[in-house]
Design a protein around this motif. Structure first.
Motif, mmCIF file in Angstrom:
data_model
loop_
_atom_site.group_PDB
_atom_site.id
_atom_site.type_symbol
_atom_site.label_atom_id
_atom_site.label_comp_id
_atom_site.label_asym_id
_atom_site.label_seq_id
_atom_site.Cartn_x
_atom_site.Cartn_y
_atom_site.Cartn_z
ATOM 1 N N PRO A 22 0.825 -1.209 0.000
ATOM 2 C CA PRO A 22 0.000 0.000 0.000
ATOM 3 C C PRO A 22 0.861 1.263 0.000
ATOM 4 N N GLU A 23 0.332 2.302 -0.598
ATOM 5 C CA GLU A 23 1.012 3.599 -0.640
ATOM 6 C C GLU A 23 0.811 4.302 0.700
ATOM 7 N N HIS A 24 1.868 4.885 1.213
ATOM 8 C CA HIS A 24 1.732 5.633 2.464
ATOM 9 C C HIS A 24 1.141 7.011 2.189
ATOM 10 N N ALA A 25 0.570 7.586 3.190
ATOM 11 C CA ALA A 25 0.064 8.959 3.089
ATOM 12 C C ALA A 25 1.154 9.899 3.581
ATOM 13 N N PRO A 26 1.199 11.110 3.064
ATOM 14 C CA PRO A 26 2.184 12.064 3.584
ATOM 15 C C PRO A 26 1.853 12.409 5.038
ATOM 16 N N ARG A 27 2.870 12.780 5.783
ATOM 17 C CA ARG A 27 2.656 13.186 7.172
ATOM 18 C C ARG A 27 1.967 14.538 7.258
ATOM 19 N N LEU A 28 2.325 15.389 6.319
ATOM 20 C CA LEU A 28 1.883 16.778 6.385
ATOM 21 C C LEU A 28 1.991 17.361 4.989
ATOM 22 N N SER A 29 1.046 18.165 4.590
ATOM 23 C CA SER A 29 1.146 18.875 3.314
ATOM 24 C C SER A 29 1.829 20.208 3.598
ATOM 25 N N TRP A 30 3.150 20.172 3.628
ATOM 26 C CA TRP A 30 3.900 21.362 4.030
ATOM 27 C C TRP A 30 3.702 22.506 3.051
ATOM 28 N N THR A 31 3.465 22.194 1.778
ATOM 29 C CA THR A 31 3.269 23.254 0.784
ATOM 30 C C THR A 31 1.995 24.038 1.058
ATOM 31 N N GLU A 32 0.998 23.389 1.636
ATOM 32 C CA GLU A 32 -0.243 24.069 2.007
ATOM 33 C C GLU A 32 -0.114 24.776 3.351
ATOM 34 N N ARG A 33 0.613 24.198 4.259
ATOM 35 C CA ARG A 33 0.750 24.759 5.611
ATOM 36 C C ARG A 33 1.782 25.882 5.689
ATOM 37 N N ALA A 34 2.732 25.881 4.760
ATOM 38 C CA ALA A 34 3.769 26.927 4.721
ATOM 39 C C ALA A 34 3.902 27.433 3.285
ATOM 40 N N PRO A 35 2.833 28.012 2.732
ATOM 41 C CA PRO A 35 2.848 28.376 1.309
ATOM 42 C C PRO A 35 3.898 29.427 0.956
ATOM 43 N N GLU A 36 4.199 30.339 1.845
ATOM 44 C CA GLU A 36 5.212 31.357 1.546
ATOM 45 C C GLU A 36 6.602 30.740 1.479
ATOM 46 N N VAL A 37 6.856 29.748 2.316
ATOM 47 C CA VAL A 37 8.139 29.037 2.262
ATOM 48 C C VAL A 37 8.227 28.273 0.945
ATOM 49 N N TYR A 38 7.147 27.600 0.577
ATOM 50 C CA TYR A 38 7.124 26.859 -0.686
ATOM 51 C C TYR A 38 7.381 27.801 -1.862
ATOM 52 N N LYS A 39 6.700 28.920 -1.907
ATOM 53 C CA LYS A 39 6.889 29.882 -3.004
ATOM 54 C C LYS A 39 8.327 30.398 -3.033
#
Length: 176
Positions: A22-39
């Motif tokens: 089975p595929e694991h799920a991500p622990r956290l969607s960091w791109t959604e939770r820290a969008p300015e860091v992602y950008k």
């Protein structure tokens, strides 16, 4: 999303019909939770790639991701490299590039060696001979860009590994 690791209910079958793990799920969607860091990371990545050969750039990203065990980044950069015309053979050999030197140019070898030195830092520094070999193959501006690219992929790897980003769903050029 829960902080716990979960798996999906329906694993994808293999070509012969047997079930995969089975595929694991991500622990956290960091791109959604820290969008300015992602950008900011996306902008930093774009700045780091300027002036570097695109094939070399993908080889460096793949090699650092192998070392850091970042499955998401391996999936992404392998697919991007293949889409850009890189050969399967050269990608497969990256994990053993020192024994497969004849697949790469001297410039690529210097970049791979520098990638490993910057990624691992086991001795707390990049050895002078590794840096000097890279400096012989890259003009100073290009070398600065290469070091930036290595640093950026290592940062991406740390986001991917720590949040357990799920590989296998990336399409070439998706984040370009």
């Amino acid at each position: 999303m829960s902080a716990q690791t979960t798996t999906t209910d329906t694993p994808a079958p293999t070509a012969d019909g047997t079930a995969r793990a089975p595929e694991h799920a991500p622990r956290l969607s960091w791109t959604e939770r820290a969008p300015e860091v992602y950008k900011a990371m996306v902008r930093l990545d774009a700045a780091a790639r300027r002036g570097l050969d695109p094939t070399l750039y993908e080889l460096v990203k793949i090699r650092a991701s192998q070392i850091n065990h970042c499955a998401f980044c391996l999936d992404m950069h392998t697919k991007d490299a293949l889409a850009a015309g890189e050969s399967v053979e050269r990608i497969v050999q990256l994990g053993a590039w020192e024994e497969s030197r004849h697949f790469y140019t001297e410039k690529e070898l210097a970049a791979l060696e520098l990638t490993e030195a910057v990624t691992v830092l086991t001795d707390g520094f990049v050895p002078d001979d590794v840096y000097e070999r890279a400096a012989r193959h890259f003009e100073e501006t290009e070398l600065a860009q290469l070091i930036a690219a290595i640093t950026v992929i290592n940062a991406w790897n740390r986001f991917g590994v720590s949040t357990r980003m799920v590989p296998g769903h990336y399409r070439p050029g998706q984040h370009a």
